[in-house]
Design a protein around this motif. Sequence first.
Motif, mmCIF file in Angstrom:
data_model
loop_
_atom_site.group_PDB
_atom_site.id
_atom_site.type_symbol
_atom_site.label_atom_id
_atom_site.label_comp_id
_atom_site.label_asym_id
_atom_site.label_seq_id
_atom_site.Cartn_x
_atom_site.Cartn_y
_atom_site.Cartn_z
ATOM 1 N N GLY A 80 0.719 -1.309 -0.074
ATOM 2 C CA GLY A 80 0.001 0.017 0.053
ATOM 3 C C GLY A 80 1.016 1.259 0.034
ATOM 4 O O GLY A 80 1.927 1.221 0.476
ATOM 5 N N ALA A 81 0.165 2.269 -0.542
ATOM 6 C CA ALA A 81 1.049 3.525 -0.591
ATOM 7 C C ALA A 81 1.469 4.172 0.956
ATOM 8 O O ALA A 81 0.699 4.223 1.687
ATOM 9 N N TYR B 23 4.243 13.310 -1.808
ATOM 10 C CA TYR B 23 3.902 12.196 -2.852
ATOM 11 C C TYR B 23 3.547 10.999 -2.035
ATOM 12 O O TYR B 23 4.049 10.682 -0.835
ATOM 13 N N GLN B 24 3.061 9.951 -2.724
ATOM 14 C CA GLN B 24 2.811 8.523 -2.367
ATOM 15 C C GLN B 24 3.933 7.624 -2.891
ATOM 16 O O GLN B 24 4.242 7.636 -4.238
ATOM 17 N N LEU B 25 4.526 6.765 -2.063
ATOM 18 C CA LEU B 25 5.528 5.898 -2.622
ATOM 19 C C LEU B 25 5.053 4.403 -2.223
ATOM 20 O O LEU B 25 4.321 3.887 -1.338
ATOM 21 N N PHE B 26 5.231 3.584 -3.478
ATOM 22 C CA PHE B 26 4.812 2.252 -3.447
ATOM 23 C C PHE B 26 6.117 1.313 -3.519
ATOM 24 O O PHE B 26 7.160 1.702 -3.900
ATOM 25 N N THR B 27 5.797 0.199 -2.943
ATOM 26 C CA THR B 27 7.101 -0.817 -2.941
ATOM 27 C C THR B 27 6.620 -2.006 -3.514
ATOM 28 O O THR B 27 5.311 -2.774 -3.464
ATOM 29 N N ARG B 28 7.454 -2.205 -4.811
ATOM 30 C CA ARG B 28 6.893 -3.419 -5.538
ATOM 31 C C ARG B 28 8.116 -4.343 -5.596
ATOM 32 O O ARG B 28 9.156 -3.989 -5.341
ATOM 33 N N GLN B 29 7.804 -5.672 -5.414
ATOM 34 C CA GLN B 29 8.707 -6.869 -5.319
ATOM 35 C C GLN B 29 8.326 -7.965 -6.244
ATOM 36 O O GLN B 29 7.317 -8.257 -6.630
ATOM 37 N N LEU B 30 9.419 -8.443 -6.576
ATOM 38 C CA LEU B 30 9.310 -9.635 -7.646
ATOM 39 C C LEU B 30 10.343 -10.656 -7.314
ATOM 40 O O LEU B 30 11.417 -10.352 -6.754
#
Length: 212
Positions: free
Chosen positions: A93-94, A147-154
């Motif tokens: 979540g942001a 601003y809003q920051l997202f964390t993406r993971q793969l």
Amino acid sequence: MKSWLGACIVAVSALLGGCGTVIKSNVTTFHEWPDALADRSYVFERTREQNDSLEYRSYENLVRNELSRLGFVEAPAATKPTLKASFAYQISGARDVREVYPVVVNASPFPYPYPFWHGPAWRGYYGPFYDPFWYGPPVVQHRVSQYQLFTRQLRVSLARMADNKKLFETTVVSDGTNGSLAAVMPYMVRSAFAEFPGPSGVPRVVELRMEQ
């Protein structure tokens, strides 16, 4: 002052011309990749939820393309492959971020030519390019950016089919303002296989510019 202003305009123009979103990923890979692997055939190993997900299928194609680029071949259904590939992904979540940064601005309150008495004679209307005293000294102001920051993971792994031994596993973590996982996933997949198999146990940063 005129030359200073011109230099600033050139610098700003160059920055704007080179602007573009960069996907910055922290990549950590662990592997025991054999020096020689004659058979690079593989299949995807999917969970039930992944098998029913159209989003997963889309990302699977991205992984398939990278594996093909590296010389891997997806095995037909009737054959027994050497490897199995699996991957998982998520986005958090942001979270709100607030930054304060300095900005250099011109002190002059007059953006347009105006009548100004300077020197022994009345000069009438003129602009900053004709008088060195038009502008005052630069002033540093502080601006606030929120601003809003997202964390993406793969996570991607390759394992040997015969005994399930993992030969390669990598984790890609990327923070950014883009909350669309579909938009950034192509660059995260490319980052996962950058310099394959890459250094083992050494965190590194991979930066890729998004195509417009």
